[in-house]
Design an enzyme around this catalytic site. Structure first.
Site, PDB file in Angstrom:
ATOM      1  N   ASP A  14       1.064  -0.906   0.350  1.00  0.00           N
ATOM      2  CA  ASP A  14       0.006  -0.148   0.036  1.00  0.00           C
ATOM      3  C   ASP A  14       0.517   1.893   0.114  1.00  0.00           C
ATOM      4  O   ASP A  14       1.907   1.973   0.765  1.00  0.00           O
ATOM      5  CB  ASP A  14      -0.740  -0.087   1.527  1.00  0.00           C
ATOM      6  N   ASP A 136     -16.107  -3.063   0.362  1.00  0.00           N
ATOM      7  CA  ASP A 136     -14.900  -2.935   2.206  1.00  0.00           C
ATOM      8  C   ASP A 136     -15.857  -2.493   2.093  1.00  0.00           C
ATOM      9  O   ASP A 136     -16.933  -1.293   2.788  1.00  0.00           O
ATOM     10  CB  ASP A 136     -14.095  -1.115   2.093  1.00  0.00           C
TER      11      ASP A 136
END
Length: 249
Positions: A14, A136
């Site tokens: 990330d 998500d």
């Protein structure tokens, strides 16, 4: 490389401000930094990774790709036999196609897929199986825009909808447990797995090798692991070996 193996442990890379960062609970500004993305990618490949999960964190929040240079450096640095999937700030079919044509194997769409579901079918039409729809979940509903906006969508129902539109896989992240090293929510993963035939990649909360095994037993095709690997809770090889041994596979 649109095909996922039997069960795969996928390291997360990330990127925020050009560096590897792991957020806690999806909250911007909570990240701990882990250095250069290319160095991280090469380290995970040396450790046995066959796929890398790349996320432009700034892109997820800003709605446009912010760390393109850092991501491109990773793509350039790895061999063609390593699968690469990227999410964060991909908002158009044209942008997704450009990425797929320049070396990425799968694009991960979250906000764009929720706001314009037809984008999934549009990309799948030219690059079959290459779209991973990212769902998500926070408090049991799908959230978008860097986990800041609720949609009212049930993750399992949404997964089935995107499968019909041509999604090659679902990335299911439980934001409630993301980056906290406190364990997974197995039931939430099982519900999404049961709703679709396509592979489900689980993410969020993995703290132990046992969590990895539990996600495999819940039916996930793969698990993305970030913080636990960067913090040395277990090695990539330990996790993959334990998963391979589970259920006699």
């Amino acid at each position: 490389m649109t095909h996922l193996p039997e069960f795969e442990v996928i390291p997360a890379v990330d990127v925020q401000d050009g560096e590897v960062v792991q957020l806690v609970g999806g909250e911007r500004g909570t990240g701990k930094r882990y250095g250069d993305p290319v160095e991280a990618a090469e380290r995970w490949i040396d450790a046995g990774a066959s796929t890398l999960h790349l996320v432009d964190l700034d892109g997820a929040f800003e709605g446009e790709r912010v760390n393109a240079a850092a991501i491109e450096a990773v793509v350039d640095a790895v061999d063609d036999d390593v699968g690469l999937q990227l999410g964060g700030g991909i908002r158009t079919a044209a942008g997704a196609r450009d990425l797929l044509d320049t070396g990425l194997d799968r694009v991960i769409l979250g906000t764009a897929a929720v706001e314009t579901p037809e984008i999934v079918a549009d990309i799948d039409g030219t690059h079959p199986g290459s779209v991973v729809v990212s769902l998500d979940a926070k408090d049991g509903e799908v959230v978008v825009s860097g986990w800041t906006e609720g949609t009212g969508l049930d993750p399992a129902e949404a997964a089935a909808r995107y499968e019909e539109l041509g999604a090659g896989a679902i990335l299911f992240t439980n934001v409630d447990v993301e980056g906290q090293l406190e364990g997974i929510d197995r039931e939430a993963v099982s519900a999404v797995v049961d709703a679709v035939e396509i592979p489900v990649i689980a993410s969020g909360g993995v703290a132990t090798v046992e969590d990895v095994i539990a996600l495999k037993e819940a039916g996930a095709a793969a698990v993305v692991v970030g913080t636990a690997l960067y913090e040395g809770r277990f090695t990539l090889r330990e996790a993959q070996s334990a998963a391979d041994a589970a259920d006699g596979s």
